[in-house]
Design an enzyme around this catalytic site. Structure first.
Site, PDB file in Angstrom:
ATOM      1  N   SER A 121       7.012   0.658  10.753  1.00 10.64           N
ATOM      2  CA  SER A 121       6.630  -0.129   9.741  1.00 10.64           C
ATOM      3  C   SER A 121       7.454  -0.071   8.510  1.00 10.64           C
ATOM      4  O   SER A 121       8.398   1.115   8.339  1.00 10.64           O
ATOM      5  CB  SER A 121       5.277   0.301   8.761  1.00 10.64           C
ATOM      6  OG  SER A 121       5.135  -0.163   7.825  1.00 10.64           O
ATOM      7  N   TYR A 146      -1.007   7.729   6.347  1.00 12.70           N
ATOM      8  CA  TYR A 146      -0.707   6.727   7.524  1.00 12.70           C
ATOM      9  C   TYR A 146       0.817   6.266   7.481  1.00 12.70           C
ATOM     10  O   TYR A 146       1.399   6.441   8.614  1.00 12.70           O
ATOM     11  CB  TYR A 146      -1.416   5.185   7.223  1.00 12.70           C
ATOM     12  CG  TYR A 146      -0.887   4.261   7.878  1.00 12.70           C
ATOM     13  CD1 TYR A 146      -0.944   4.019   9.132  1.00 12.70           C
ATOM     14  CD2 TYR A 146       0.140   3.193   7.175  1.00 12.70           C
ATOM     15  CE1 TYR A 146      -0.287   2.778   9.989  1.00 12.70           C
ATOM     16  CE2 TYR A 146       0.790   2.100   7.696  1.00 12.70           C
ATOM     17  CZ  TYR A 146       0.385   2.126   8.994  1.00 12.70           C
ATOM     18  OH  TYR A 146       1.170   1.159   9.580  1.00 12.70           O
ATOM     19  N   LYS A 150       3.984   7.119  10.383  1.00 13.32           N
ATOM     20  CA  LYS A 150       5.222   6.395  11.002  1.00 13.32           C
ATOM     21  C   LYS A 150       6.595   7.134  10.910  1.00 13.32           C
ATOM     22  O   LYS A 150       7.247   7.102  11.729  1.00 13.32           O
ATOM     23  CB  LYS A 150       5.114   4.968  10.366  1.00 13.32           C
ATOM     24  CG  LYS A 150       3.816   4.053  10.357  1.00 13.32           C
ATOM     25  CD  LYS A 150       3.854   3.776  11.808  1.00 13.32           C
ATOM     26  CE  LYS A 150       2.553   2.933  12.223  1.00 13.32           C
ATOM     27  NZ  LYS A 150       2.617   2.698  13.784  1.00 13.32           N
TER      28      LYS A 150
HETATM   29  N1  UFG Z   1      -3.210  -8.289  -2.095  1.00 11.58           N
HETATM   30  C1  UFG Z   1      -3.964  -9.009  -2.922  1.00 11.58           C
HETATM   31  N2  UFG Z   1      -5.270  -9.238  -2.819  1.00 11.58           N
HETATM   32  C2  UFG Z   1      -5.916  -8.668  -1.879  1.00 11.58           C
HETATM   33  C3  UFG Z   1      -5.153  -7.930  -0.564  1.00 11.58           C
HETATM   34  C4  UFG Z   1      -3.819  -8.032  -0.788  1.00 11.58           C
HETATM   35  O1  UFG Z   1      -3.649  -9.416  -3.982  1.00 11.58           O
HETATM   36  O2  UFG Z   1      -6.994  -8.895  -1.528  1.00 11.58           O
HETATM   37  C5  UFG Z   1      -1.677  -8.243  -2.221  1.00 11.58           C
HETATM   38  C6  UFG Z   1      -1.093  -6.749  -2.465  1.00 11.58           C
HETATM   39  O3  UFG Z   1      -1.417  -6.261  -3.534  1.00 11.58           O
HETATM   40  C7  UFG Z   1       0.056  -6.921  -1.875  1.00 11.58           C
HETATM   41  C8  UFG Z   1       0.275  -8.055  -0.911  1.00 11.58           C
HETATM   42  O4  UFG Z   1      -1.012  -8.831  -1.061  1.00 11.58           O
HETATM   43  O5  UFG Z   1       0.944  -7.343  -2.638  1.00 11.58           O
HETATM   44  C9  UFG Z   1       0.217  -7.728   0.365  1.00 11.58           C
HETATM   45  O6  UFG Z   1      -0.829  -6.779   0.624  1.00 11.58           O
HETATM   46  P1  UFG Z   1      -1.353  -6.284   2.088  1.00 11.58           P
HETATM   47  O7  UFG Z   1      -2.499  -5.415   1.917  1.00 11.58           O
HETATM   48  O8  UFG Z   1      -1.505  -7.494   2.979  1.00 11.58           O
HETATM   49  O9  UFG Z   1      -0.103  -5.598   2.843  1.00 11.58           O
HETATM   50  P2  UFG Z   1       0.763  -4.348   2.271  1.00 11.58           P
HETATM   51  O10 UFG Z   1       2.157  -4.671   2.036  1.00 11.58           O
HETATM   52  O11 UFG Z   1      -0.041  -3.660   1.118  1.00 11.58           O
HETATM   53  O12 UFG Z   1       0.584  -3.393   3.580  1.00 11.58           O
HETATM   54  C10 UFG Z   1       1.598  -3.580   4.611  1.00 11.58           C
HETATM   55  C11 UFG Z   1       0.817  -2.999   5.846  1.00 11.58           C
HETATM   56  C12 UFG Z   1       0.544  -1.785   5.938  1.00 11.58           C
HETATM   57  C13 UFG Z   1       1.878  -0.809   5.746  1.00 11.58           C
HETATM   58  C14 UFG Z   1       2.189  -1.447   3.993  1.00 11.58           C
HETATM   59  C15 UFG Z   1       3.370  -0.541   3.680  1.00 11.58           C
HETATM   60  O13 UFG Z   1      -0.459  -3.935   6.033  1.00 11.58           O
HETATM   61  O14 UFG Z   1       0.304  -1.317   7.337  1.00 11.58           O
HETATM   62  O15 UFG Z   1       2.587  -2.696   4.080  1.00 11.58           O
HETATM   63  O16 UFG Z   1       3.628  -0.946   2.345  1.00 11.58           O
HETATM   64  F1  UFG Z   1       1.366   0.447   5.484  1.00 11.58           F
END
Ligand code: UFG
Length: 336
Positions: A121, A146, A150
């Site tokens: 990741s 988590y 990785k």
């Molecule tokens: N977000 C919102 N509202 C929500 C959900 C997400 O505004 O209800 C925003 C988050 O703040 C972020 C973006 O959407 O800015 C993406 O969020 P995600 O949760 O979809 O993805 P992340 O980038 O946080 O997480 C991903 C993977 C994880 C990994 C991570 C590493 O899903 O498995 O990247 O940074 F660990």
């Protein structure tokens, strides 16, 4: 393939079968449903073999490999993956994610399987100082147990491949996988309230959630919302097909390699929300709320290495990806 009934795993089974590979899935169904196998069969016309057990069980893993002596390569997806849960249950995460890899590597050695593709990741980069990130961008300390599993698992594979030159390992560092198969027969099925952005969007559009909360608009980005590199799950699945082919054909340049798998393009949360509304024609209610703890501000991939070395490139336009995610959600909810 481990974790073959999960989100990325199931799409990869489809692409592998369509490329002529024979697949056996190992999964304990701890975060997926067995019906996925029917859906895969519906798409490809081929029913993958399936073994239901927990890969953190060493005896069962060794026995599986000894019994299935025709296995030529492993793609290892199976893992616990909820970032927030890993903070409250670190031992479960380390025990499951690290032990299953150790058991797989030991079994590969004993049974003479020489190729491993590992599901890593972009979390290993943390908040990088320079963008886009290349494979030479330094890894930073993980933000969660988590994420740490990785990084640790990448290191275990590197060290094992160094000690066992007959074994080849290749890690794919995914950016943000989203979307669903265009058939709408397989997709992402989070349990409970989704943590990730796109499942939350599609569930809101389907009426299951009142509105999307956007976590912060005061970041140092053009519209203030965080930026990610959203990669279509079918494009991502195809990266595994070329990775496996590279190892099986001996085209790898080192016996441990790693590649960024993204589109090379960063999109803000607001840009993604607007792209969803434009491509589906569905209005999405949202509100801006405070930042989510542990979120990074911006990250996107430099994908030159994967483009040049693997001959792989993301091709699905974001509008199509979001439309497929929406088609899948409608199918799951029986909506028109
Ligand atoms: N977000 C919102 N509202 C929500 C959900 C997400 O505004 O209800 C925003 C988050 O703040 C972020 C973006 O959407 O800015 C993406 O969020 P995600 O949760 O979809 O993805 P992340 O980038 O946080 O997480 C991903 C993977 C994880 C990994 C991570 C590493 O899903 O498995 O990247 O940074 F660990």
């Amino acid at each position: 393939m481990t974790g073959g009934t999960g989100f990325i795993g199931s799409h990869t089974v489809v692409e592998l079968q369509q490329a002529g590979y024979q697949v056996v899935i190992v999964d304990d169904l701890s975060n997926s449903k067995v019906d996925v196998i029917d859906a895969i069969e519906k798409i490809t016309g081929i029913r993958p073999e399936f073994a239901n057990f927990d890969l953190s069980d060493r005896a069962k893993t060794l026995a599986f490999f000894l019994k299935n002596s025709d296995v030529k390569a492993v793609i290892h997806f199976a893992a616990f993956k909820a970032v927030g849960e890993s903070v409250t249950k670190p031992l479960e995460y380390y025990r499951n994610n690290v032990n299953s890899l150790l058991n797989i590597l030991e079994s590969m050695k004993l049974s003479g399987v020489s190729s491993l593709v590992f599901s890593s990741s972009c979390t290993v980069y943390g908040q990088p100082k320079q963008l886009p990130v290349t494979e030479s961008t330094p890894r930073l300390p993980a933000e969660s147990p988590y994420g740490n599993t990785k990084a640790i698992n990448e290191d275990i594979i590197r060290d094992f491949c160094h000690a066992e030159p007959s074994i080849k390992g290749l890690a794919l560092r995914y950016f943000n996988p989203i979307g669903a198969h265009p058939s709408a027969l397989i997709g992402e099925s989070p349990v409970g309230v989704p943590n990730n952005l796109v499942p939350y969007i599609t569930q809101t559009a389907a009426g299951l959630r009142k509105e999307l909360s956007i976590f912060g608009n005061d970041y140092n980005t053009p519209d203030g919302t965080p930026i990610r590199d959203y990669i279509d799950v079918v494009d991502l699945a195809k990266a595994h097909v070329v990775a496996i082919k590279r190892l099986l054909e001996g085209k790898n340049k080192a016996n441990y390699e790693f590649f960024n798998i993204g589109t090379g393009r960063g999109l803000s949360v607001l840009e993604l929300v607007n792209a969803f509304m434009k491509s589906t024609g569905v209005n999405l209610p949202y509100k801006i709320v405070g930042r989510r703890a542990g979120d990074i501000e911006k990250i996107w991939a430099d994908t030159s290495l994967a483009n040049n070395e693997l001959g792989w490139k993301a091709v699905v336009p974001i509008e199509e990806t979001l439309l497929n995610a929406w088609k899948w959600e409608k199918n799951v909810r029986n909506l028109k």
